[in-house]
Design a protein around this motif. Structure first.
Motif, PDB file in Angstrom:
ATOM      1  N   ASN A 230       0.743  -1.094   0.626  1.00 40.35           N
ATOM      2  CA  ASN A 230      -0.166   0.057   0.041  1.00 40.35           C
ATOM      3  C   ASN A 230       0.729   1.509   0.517  1.00 40.35           C
ATOM      4  OD1 ASN A 230      -2.877  -0.108  -0.376  1.00 40.35           O
ATOM      5  ND2 ASN A 230      -2.923   0.056   1.966  1.00 40.35           N
ATOM      6  N   ASN A 231       1.932   1.269   0.772  1.00 39.69           N
ATOM      7  CA  ASN A 231       2.894   2.182   0.892  1.00 39.69           C
ATOM      8  C   ASN A 231       3.382   2.898  -0.128  1.00 39.69           C
ATOM      9  OD1 ASN A 231       3.453   4.731   2.847  1.00 39.69           O
ATOM     10  ND2 ASN A 231       5.548   3.458   2.867  1.00 39.69           N
ATOM     11  N   ARG A 233       2.252   1.477  -3.561  1.00 41.69           N
ATOM     12  CA  ARG A 233       1.349   2.069  -4.272  1.00 41.69           C
ATOM     13  C   ARG A 233       1.072   4.302  -4.368  1.00 41.69           C
ATOM     14  NH1 ARG A 233      -3.843   3.897  -3.770  1.00 41.69           N
ATOM     15  NH2 ARG A 233      -3.961   3.203  -1.052  1.00 41.69           N
ATOM     16  N   GLU A 234       1.006   4.180  -3.618  1.00 40.15           N
ATOM     17  CA  GLU A 234       1.145   5.688  -2.715  1.00 40.15           C
ATOM     18  C   GLU A 234       2.567   6.678  -3.074  1.00 40.15           C
ATOM     19  OE1 GLU A 234      -0.964   7.331  -0.932  1.00 40.15           O
ATOM     20  OE2 GLU A 234      -2.477   6.108  -0.754  1.00 40.15           O
TER      21      GLU A 234
END
Length: 272
Positions: A230-231, A233-234
């Motif tokens: 997720n990190n 993806r940012e």
């Protein structure tokens, strides 16, 4: 030809104990690697020629470099350790599935009481319970562990229940005719007959468990492989995203291989 003590004619080679035939060691079939390697080559060529932009999917070489970088920094190892600890939900779900499946499979009354609610809960999309789990338990470890446990419980329960209910009745009748007690029939007929399908259910459960862990970690987590993905993806780091997915896939392959190893050892009697 020679005559044995009982007067039966035997061949000379039958009188001496012949050594057991040696089993040839099977070599791995390297042909299975052809299509994965071909896909990697196509992926690398598509990335090198610009057909596959890096903001959509990084090349295999870039992914490899990102994997080495995150491993050296310790980021990958820390995330891996956190995710591996959350697989404790597998033991919880497997234990509950074993108790419920054996009880419902062996007892008619237990089946009447246990199977209907389990079947009703099974129809619920368990990944849709994430918002409810967050409301109940917050964003700590409990929702993720329970999510993995639910993913394991239902497929394993179904296979155990079905395996025990579908044991060959001729085997049970033969055991009764031989004077086996109820406990002996359970230990020597029912449970061994249920092992093959139970191991199939175990392999299915492992696949669902990793799926549940991925979803749980990407929705509400502050550590672990899902958080790492997720990190990334940012910051549009598709290389790190692929690294996390590759680690998930490797974990799934390793656990499935372990179950297949147990299956080969536990079911050697079927090849006799």
């Amino acid at each position: 030809m020679s005559t044995s003590a009982t007067g039966v004619l035997t061949r000379p080679e039958e009188t001496a104990e012949s050594p057991p035939p040696q089993r040839k060691r099977r070599l791995p079939d390297l042909r299975r690697w052809l299509s994965p390697l071909a896909l990697l080559v196509v992926w690398q060529v598509a990335s090198s020629t610009g057909v596959l932009p890096p903001d959509k999917l990084s090349s295999p070489w870039t992914v490899l470099q990102a994997g080495v970088e995150t491993a050296r920094s310790g980021e990958l190892g820390d995330a891996f350790a956190v995710s591996l600890g959350r697989v404790a939900g597998f033991a919880l779900g497997a234990g509950v599935a074993l108790v419920l499946g054996v009880a419902a499979g062996l007892s008619t009354w237990a089946g009447v009481l246990i199977d209907p609610p389990v079947q009703m809960l099974r129809t619920l999309p368990f990944l849709g319970l994430i918002p409810l789990f967050i409301l109940w338990f917050g964003i700590g470890e409990e929702p993720k562990i329970l999510l993995v446990a639910l993913g394991v419980l239902f497929p394993l329960y179904l296979n155990i229940f079905s395996a025990l209910r579908n044991v060959d009745p001729d085997l049970v009748e033969a055991a009764k005719a031989l004077g086996y007690t109820r406990r002996e029939r359970l230990l020597h007929v029912l449970l061994p007959s249920a092992v093959p399908q139970t191991l199939v259910g175990l392999r299915q459960s492992l696949g669902v468990a990793w799926l549940a862990l991925i979803v749980g970690e990407t929705v509400n987590a502050d550590a672990g492989l899902g958080y790492l993905i997720n990190n990334a993806r940012e910051f549009l780091r598709t290389d790190v995203i692929v690294v996390g997915l590759v680690v998930y896939a490797a974990l799934g392959l390793v656990t499935d291989a372990l179950v297949r190893l147990v299956e080969r050892r536990a079911l050697r009697w079927r090849h006799g």
